[in-house]
Design a protein around this motif. Structure first.
Motif, PDB file in Angstrom:
ATOM      1  N   ASP A 298       0.865  -1.176   0.000  1.00  0.00           N
ATOM      2  CA  ASP A 298       0.000   0.000   0.000  1.00  0.00           C
ATOM      3  C   ASP A 298       0.906   1.231   0.000  1.00  0.00           C
ATOM      4  O   ASP A 298       1.518   1.559   1.028  1.00  0.00           O
ATOM      5  CB  ASP A 298      -0.908  -0.022   1.231  1.00  0.00           C
ATOM      6  CG  ASP A 298      -1.911   1.128   1.257  1.00  0.00           C
ATOM      7  OD1 ASP A 298      -1.566   2.230   0.792  1.00  0.00           O
ATOM      8  OD2 ASP A 298      -3.029   0.925   1.764  1.00  0.00           O
ATOM      9  N   LYS A 299       1.000   1.902  -1.139  1.00  0.00           N
ATOM     10  CA  LYS A 299       1.950   3.016  -1.260  1.00  0.00           C
ATOM     11  C   LYS A 299       1.597   4.172  -0.340  1.00  0.00           C
ATOM     12  O   LYS A 299       2.494   4.882   0.138  1.00  0.00           O
ATOM     13  CB  LYS A 299       2.015   3.477  -2.718  1.00  0.00           C
ATOM     14  CG  LYS A 299       2.638   2.451  -3.661  1.00  0.00           C
ATOM     15  CD  LYS A 299       2.655   2.955  -5.091  1.00  0.00           C
ATOM     16  CE  LYS A 299       3.230   1.903  -6.035  1.00  0.00           C
ATOM     17  NZ  LYS A 299       3.173   2.351  -7.459  1.00  0.00           N
TER      18      LYS A 299
ATOM     19  N   ALA B 117     -13.352  -1.592  -7.457  1.00  0.00           N
ATOM     20  CA  ALA B 117     -12.073  -1.493  -8.156  1.00  0.00           C
ATOM     21  C   ALA B 117     -10.941  -1.365  -7.145  1.00  0.00           C
ATOM     22  O   ALA B 117     -11.094  -0.745  -6.085  1.00  0.00           O
ATOM     23  CB  ALA B 117     -12.081  -0.289  -9.088  1.00  0.00           C
TER      24      ALA B 117
ATOM     25  N   PRO C 173      -7.711   0.243  -5.713  1.00  0.00           N
ATOM     26  CA  PRO C 173      -7.053   1.554  -5.854  1.00  0.00           C
ATOM     27  C   PRO C 173      -5.685   1.419  -6.511  1.00  0.00           C
ATOM     28  O   PRO C 173      -4.985   0.420  -6.322  1.00  0.00           O
ATOM     29  CB  PRO C 173      -6.922   2.035  -4.406  1.00  0.00           C
ATOM     30  CG  PRO C 173      -7.890   1.230  -3.613  1.00  0.00           C
ATOM     31  CD  PRO C 173      -8.003  -0.090  -4.308  1.00  0.00           C
ATOM     32  N   GLU C 174      -5.297   2.435  -7.257  1.00  0.00           N
ATOM     33  CA  GLU C 174      -4.026   2.360  -7.992  1.00  0.00           C
ATOM     34  C   GLU C 174      -2.819   2.288  -7.054  1.00  0.00           C
ATOM     35  O   GLU C 174      -1.762   1.774  -7.433  1.00  0.00           O
ATOM     36  CB  GLU C 174      -3.893   3.560  -8.946  1.00  0.00           C
ATOM     37  CG  GLU C 174      -3.979   4.934  -8.294  1.00  0.00           C
ATOM     38  CD  GLU C 174      -2.653   5.396  -7.683  1.00  0.00           C
ATOM     39  OE1 GLU C 174      -1.598   4.878  -8.116  1.00  0.00           O
ATOM     40  OE2 GLU C 174      -2.690   6.251  -6.773  1.00  0.00           O
ATOM     41  N   TYR C 175      -2.972   2.765  -5.828  1.00  0.00           N
ATOM     42  CA  TYR C 175      -1.850   2.773  -4.891  1.00  0.00           C
ATOM     43  C   TYR C 175      -1.694   1.449  -4.141  1.00  0.00           C
ATOM     44  O   TYR C 175      -0.773   1.301  -3.336  1.00  0.00           O
ATOM     45  CB  TYR C 175      -2.001   3.918  -3.886  1.00  0.00           C
ATOM     46  CG  TYR C 175      -3.269   3.873  -3.061  1.00  0.00           C
ATOM     47  CD1 TYR C 175      -3.356   3.083  -1.912  1.00  0.00           C
ATOM     48  CD2 TYR C 175      -4.386   4.629  -3.424  1.00  0.00           C
ATOM     49  CE1 TYR C 175      -4.518   3.032  -1.154  1.00  0.00           C
ATOM     50  CE2 TYR C 175      -5.557   4.577  -2.676  1.00  0.00           C
ATOM     51  CZ  TYR C 175      -5.618   3.779  -1.544  1.00  0.00           C
ATOM     52  OH  TYR C 175      -6.768   3.731  -0.806  1.00  0.00           O
TER      53      TYR C 175
ATOM     54  N   ASP D 200      -1.317  -2.734  -4.324  1.00  0.00           N
ATOM     55  CA  ASP D 200      -1.013  -3.905  -5.146  1.00  0.00           C
ATOM     56  C   ASP D 200      -1.704  -5.110  -4.525  1.00  0.00           C
ATOM     57  O   ASP D 200      -1.138  -5.808  -3.676  1.00  0.00           O
ATOM     58  CB  ASP D 200       0.506  -4.123  -5.218  1.00  0.00           C
ATOM     59  CG  ASP D 200       0.900  -5.219  -6.192  1.00  0.00           C
ATOM     60  OD1 ASP D 200       0.040  -6.044  -6.558  1.00  0.00           O
ATOM     61  OD2 ASP D 200       2.088  -5.271  -6.569  1.00  0.00           O
ATOM     62  N   TYR D 201      -2.938  -5.382  -4.957  1.00  0.00           N
ATOM     63  CA  TYR D 201      -3.730  -6.447  -4.354  1.00  0.00           C
ATOM     64  C   TYR D 201      -3.185  -7.824  -4.708  1.00  0.00           C
ATOM     65  O   TYR D 201      -3.261  -8.755  -3.902  1.00  0.00           O
ATOM     66  CB  TYR D 201      -5.186  -6.316  -4.804  1.00  0.00           C
ATOM     67  CG  TYR D 201      -6.134  -7.269  -4.110  1.00  0.00           C
ATOM     68  CD1 TYR D 201      -6.141  -7.383  -2.716  1.00  0.00           C
ATOM     69  CD2 TYR D 201      -7.036  -8.033  -4.842  1.00  0.00           C
ATOM     70  CE1 TYR D 201      -7.011  -8.246  -2.072  1.00  0.00           C
ATOM     71  CE2 TYR D 201      -7.918  -8.902  -4.206  1.00  0.00           C
ATOM     72  CZ  TYR D 201      -7.903  -9.005  -2.829  1.00  0.00           C
ATOM     73  OH  TYR D 201      -8.771  -9.866  -2.191  1.00  0.00           O
TER      74      TYR D 201
END
Length: 452
Positions: free
Chosen positions: A71-72, A209, A211-213, A215-216
């Motif tokens: 998680d960024k 969806a 989130p872009e931040y 990495d699932y």
């Protein structure tokens, strides 16, 4: 080094200092003020990962050189917090892949604070890189993972401390010494352990969806890939058996491990368990809301009960253990202990030790468990003492494995509907090939399950 000398003086003034010095020996001060700071990395920068790291920063000179999280946003926030907390004021290097972190940094210590399904792979990889490891409990999601972790610690000759810090909790250390070891209970032939917290996060969030931040794919790793229904942090992931072992694996391990330590118990002779989802059927959670387990020893049963609904059996001890002896009873938790003697002797009560004045930064740390902070600090000092002196820490990986595996075996008993007898030498459940097959979970590719 002046910062470290201040930290050393602050440590020596504390109420728990004598406990720590007794536990870690005469050379304790060598690692409170070593020649150079320990080079440290944290994998998993969520709630308890950061909490463990900040307790380590408080008791020894460390340089936090790297952090890792998928998680960024959480990773960036953790970097900022560490920069403010560590003596150098430096921001650690930030990684989203623990393998890259381990490959690019020479580390003395790695803290593993990820969800349970990642503990084995990350601990073993850190050991292979040459680091000592502090890993959160439970150590694994299956029994063979735990066996492989113990084997790796021994193969690479590194210290692994498990975050079962009840063994370093000041009032529980006192209870063991002054009540149990002193013989005030007499012969102990029954133990009860429980958790009645309403901690089963049984929601129904929609599929959404990613989130872009976040990495699932990497967060899921070797576990089954569930449809994404929100960030899994803190309580949400714990509500699914895909990532852990429910409240049995999360909360029973603490109390069972403490009981084993107090009574010097090894592997149970036999384990049985019953339970299920009896009340809270409305949400997605697939962990039990009601479960009992019996861990059998010669002349002694250790019985576990959890409910995530209703009221606790003893409101003063909702997450606790009780040792029943012929001369009295010891009730204990993270918050206190009570010795109730048989007959007319005086009862004994002690409360948890806080260190708010000594460590005022505790009071401003988000989500800190203030009652657990002194215990975790002592646990870190015990870990460093084992690194320095070459011994085994109080929560050595093998002890963590026995406690973790016993809870997993209880779940296997529940799943199969029959008691289990585990043979740690042969690594089988005796006389039960179907149950033995459950000792190792299937991994999602391309991740490969560690072997002994």
């Amino acid at each position: 080094m002046e910062h470290f000398n201040i930290a050393r003086r602050r440590f020596l003034k504390g109420a728990t200092a004598s406990l720590a010095l007794a536990a870690i020996g005469a050379s304790a001060l060598d690692f409170i003020n070593p020649d150079k700071p320990y080079r440290v990395a944290l994998i998993g920068t969520g709630w308890y990962g950061k909490s463990d790291l900040f307790r380590l920063i408080q008791v020894a000179p460390v340089q936090v050189v790297a952090l890792c999280d998928v998680d960024k946003q959480m990773l960036q926030a953790a970097g900022d917090m560490v920069r403010k907390r560590q003596a150098s004021g430096a921001t650690p290097k930030l990684y989203t892949d623990y393998r890259k972190l381990l490959a690019e940094n020479e580390l003395d210590i790695v803290l593993v604070g990820t969800p349970d399904h990642w503990h084995a792979l990350q601990t073993i990889a850190a050991l292979q890189s040459g680091a000592h490891v502090y890993v959160q409990k439970p150590i694994s999601v299956d029994v063979i993972e735990g066996e492989a972790m113990v084997a790796a610690a021994r193969k690479y000759n590194r210290v692994v401390q498990v975050g079962t810090q009840r063994k370093s909790t000041p009032h529980l250390i006192e209870a063991k010494k002054n009540i149990v070891d002193a013989g005030l209970l007499g012969k102990i032939s029954h133990v009860e352990m429980c958790c009645y917290y309403h901690m089963r996060n049984n929601g129904n969030p929609p599929i959404q969806a990613v989130p872009e931040y976040f990495d699932y794919e990497m967060w899921t790793g070797p576990a089954p890939l569930r449809p994404f229904d929100g960030l899994p942090h803190v309580r949400w992931w714990r509500t699914f058996m895909e990532y852990g072992n429910g409240i049995m694996g999360d909360m029973c391990i603490h109390m069972f491990d403490t009981v084993r330590w107090m009574l010097q118990l090894g592997w149970p002779k036999r384990i049985s368990s019953t339970g299920g989802i009896y009340v809270q059927k409305e949400g997605k959670s697939n962990i039990t809301d009601t479960q009992s387990a019996i861990f059998e020893y010669d002349g002694l049963n250790c019985i576990w009960q959890h409910r995530t609904w209703g009221t606790p059996a003893d409101p003063k001890y909702p997450w606790a253990f009780k040792l029943y002896g012929e001369k009295g009873t010891l009730a204990a938790s993270t918050m206190s202990y009570d010795f109730i003697p048989e007959g007319n002797g005086p009862p004994v009560h002690r409360d948890v030790v806080y260190e708010k004045e000594k460590y005022p930064e505790d009071l401003t740390e988000p989500a800190i468990e203030l009652n657990a902070a002194p215990a975790t600090r002592l646990h870190m000092l015990n870990f460093l003492g084992a690194i320095k002196n070459g011994g085994r820490p109080v929560a050595d990986i093998e002890e963590g494995h026995i406690s973790t595996a016993s809870c997993i075996l209880a779940n296997i008993s529940l799943q199969t509907g029959r008691p289990v007898v585990y043979d740690p030498q042969k690594r089988i459940i005796t006389g039960d090939p179907a149950a033995t097959a459950l000792l190792q979970r299937p991994y999602r590719g391309p991740w490969e399950h560690p072997q002994v």
